[in-house]
Design an enzyme around this catalytic site. Sequence first.
Site, PDB file in Angstrom:
ATOM      1  N   GLN A  72       0.700  -1.531   0.039  1.00  0.00           N
ATOM      2  CA  GLN A  72       0.222   0.271  -0.213  1.00  0.00           C
ATOM      3  C   GLN A  72       0.612   0.950   0.099  1.00  0.00           C
ATOM      4  OE1 GLN A  72      -2.430   1.710   3.502  1.00  0.00           O
ATOM      5  NE2 GLN A  72      -4.067   1.108   2.074  1.00  0.00           N
ATOM      6  N   CYS A 102      -8.663   9.863   2.542  1.00  0.00           N
ATOM      7  CA  CYS A 102      -9.793  11.001   1.967  1.00  0.00           C
ATOM      8  C   CYS A 102      -8.979  12.281   1.449  1.00  0.00           C
ATOM      9  CB  CYS A 102      -9.851  11.670   3.280  1.00  0.00           C
ATOM     10  SG  CYS A 102     -11.982  12.170   2.735  1.00  0.00           S
ATOM     11  N   GLY A 227      -9.207  -6.542   9.383  1.00  0.00           N
ATOM     12  CA  GLY A 227      -8.110  -5.848   9.350  1.00  0.00           C
ATOM     13  C   GLY A 227      -7.925  -6.580  11.207  1.00  0.00           C
ATOM     14  N   ARG A 228      -8.552  -5.810  12.171  1.00  0.00           N
ATOM     15  CA  ARG A 228      -8.537  -6.095  13.286  1.00  0.00           C
ATOM     16  C   ARG A 228      -9.239  -7.290  13.997  1.00  0.00           C
ATOM     17  NH1 ARG A 228     -11.261  -1.393  15.687  1.00  0.00           N
ATOM     18  NH2 ARG A 228     -12.359  -1.619  13.524  1.00  0.00           N
TER      19      ARG A 228
HETATM   20  C1  LIG Z   1      -3.678  -0.128  14.101  1.00  0.00           C
HETATM   21  C2  LIG Z   1      -4.708   0.555  12.640  1.00  0.00           C
HETATM   22  C3  LIG Z   1      -3.820   0.810  11.429  1.00  0.00           C
HETATM   23  C4  LIG Z   1      -4.075   0.565   9.994  1.00  0.00           C
HETATM   24  N1  LIG Z   1      -3.091   0.999   9.034  1.00  0.00           N
HETATM   25  C5  LIG Z   1      -3.787   1.506   8.505  1.00  0.00           C
HETATM   26  C6  LIG Z   1      -2.983   1.520   7.039  1.00  0.00           C
HETATM   27  O1  LIG Z   1      -1.737   1.633   6.772  1.00  0.00           O
HETATM   28  N2  LIG Z   1      -3.695   1.614   5.827  1.00  0.00           N
HETATM   29  C7  LIG Z   1      -5.092   1.390   5.904  1.00  0.00           C
HETATM   30  O2  LIG Z   1      -5.320   1.825   4.152  1.00  0.00           O
HETATM   31  N3  LIG Z   1      -6.015   1.699   6.608  1.00  0.00           N
HETATM   32  C8  LIG Z   1      -5.615   1.081   8.348  1.00  0.00           C
HETATM   33  N4  LIG Z   1      -6.094   1.135   8.705  1.00  0.00           N
HETATM   34  C9  LIG Z   1      -7.246   1.163   8.610  1.00  0.00           C
HETATM   35  C10 LIG Z   1      -7.799  -1.138   8.071  1.00  0.00           C
HETATM   36  O3  LIG Z   1      -6.896  -1.217   6.894  1.00  0.00           O
HETATM   37  C11 LIG Z   1      -9.035  -0.736   7.855  1.00  0.00           C
HETATM   38  O4  LIG Z   1      -9.514   0.047   6.714  1.00  0.00           O
HETATM   39  C12 LIG Z   1     -10.538  -0.525   9.320  1.00  0.00           C
HETATM   40  O5  LIG Z   1      -9.199  -0.895  10.394  1.00  0.00           O
HETATM   41  C13 LIG Z   1     -11.392  -1.423   8.949  1.00  0.00           C
HETATM   42  O6  LIG Z   1     -11.392  -2.726   9.298  1.00  0.00           O
HETATM   43  P1  LIG Z   1     -11.675  -3.525  10.583  1.00  0.00           P
HETATM   44  O7  LIG Z   1     -12.405  -3.404  11.037  1.00  0.00           O
HETATM   45  O8  LIG Z   1     -11.487  -5.065   9.432  1.00  0.00           O
HETATM   46  O9  LIG Z   1     -10.071  -3.576  11.550  1.00  0.00           O
HETATM   47  C14 LIG Z   1      -5.840   0.961   9.999  1.00  0.00           C
HETATM   48  C15 LIG Z   1      -6.787   0.628  11.198  1.00  0.00           C
HETATM   49  C16 LIG Z   1      -5.937   0.341  12.645  1.00  0.00           C
HETATM   50  C17 LIG Z   1      -6.631  -0.013  13.353  1.00  0.00           C
END
Ligand SMILES: Cc1cc2nc3c(=O)[nH]c(=O)nc-3n(C[C@H](O)[C@H](O)[C@H](O)COP(=O)(O)O)c2cc1C
Length: 368
Positions: A72, A102, A227-228
């Site tokens: 990314q 955004c 993700g999480r």
């Molecule tokens: C600790 C953390 C780091 C993240 N880093 C990125 C990132 O580097 N790039 C990105 O596009 N989104 C990032 N996100 C957003 C996640 O990719 C994802 O869109 C968001 O957490 C919702 O998905 P989830 O509920 O499955 O975690 C991050 C989120 C968290 C919590």
Amino acid sequence: MFRIGNLALKSNLFLSPLAGYTNLPFRLTLRELGGLDLATTDLVNARSLLEKNPKALKLIETCPQDRPLAVQLFGAVPEEMRDAALYLESIGISSVDINMGCPVRKVCRVGGGSAMMTELQKTSELVQAMVDAVRIPVTTKMRLGWDDENLTAPDLARALEDVGVAAIFVHGRTREQGFSGTVKLAGIRAVVEAVKSIPVIGNGDVTTPEGAKMMIDQTGCAGVSIGRGAFYNPWIFLHTQQYLETGELPPEPTFEERVRVMCRHLDLMIQVFGETHGCRMFRKVAPWYSKRFGPANEFNRRVVQLTSKSEFDAIVADYIRWRQQFLDEHGQLKPTYRPAPLVPSFMQEPGVAQREQIPVPKGPVEVW
Ligand SMILES: Cc1cc2nc3c(=O)[nH]c(=O)nc-3n(C[C@H](O)[C@H](O)[C@H](O)COP(=O)(O)O)c2cc1C
């Protein structure tokens, strides 16, 4: 088979970028469990990559078992984004994802209108230059928009499809929401309906196979990015794949299996980052595993000061002994000590007190 541009994939489930977490050891741990094909790195600054900044290079560290891999990229200078994509292609990366943060943020602040189209135009040009330069797929990751009055994702997705983006990943929240409130499935569906033929991958709060299925059923999205949920449950990709194929939920992993995978994850951290740094980094990882162990304060208290592998082995052995007080005669956690099931925000019944929220680790939320 699932396709993103010219990339054939074995799964429509994806790992979402999580800065500070989606490193090589975590990706390998997940891949070994199955159900995941295209995984991604943390976001990487395009300029730092071109300058061969050691931290940026470490973020894209990979190995043959870690395929297919998306990187990314983050950046606003078109030439840098294009050159970074070319570089990634030259070293065998499978696809490039663009962090859209955004892109229309400044515009949303001043109220949209023609200025928004200018911004959209600028974004499209940047993306087009990348798409034209490489053969590997270029994808983008976005939110629904700035706030409920400015749900720009459908327009942006359509414009990006027109310049050749191969897939759109969309987190079903607005920027204003941060990580709170409910993931809006209708917002994801609007993006699905806005594009002509490229896959839209839904994202946000998917913590269970049922959650993934509901997101697909209610939005028409072609796949789901997690993700999480993968921290809590590294088996989520395999279990979701099985559930989508058969309608049957595989059993929860046993405590022993959770411990095995946690230990494997640390071993990989040590291989990639060395013992001292790997253990230090694992301080924030181990507590995610322990969230599903039942009572774990004793474990958490010690693991957040971890310095070596032998210390970790001792912590785990002591914890296994300490945990026995919470077990029944079959060696299972007594019901009162079992962790509550996870429920994605969009599956919670209205009016019911919010169950445990999926925590948000610290970091620059404004670019996620
Ligand atoms: C600790 C953390 C780091 C993240 N880093 C990125 C990132 O580097 N790039 C990105 O596009 N989104 C990032 N996100 C957003 C996640 O990719 C994802 O869109 C968001 O957490 C919702 O998905 P989830 O509920 O499955 O975690 C991050 C989120 C968290 C919590």
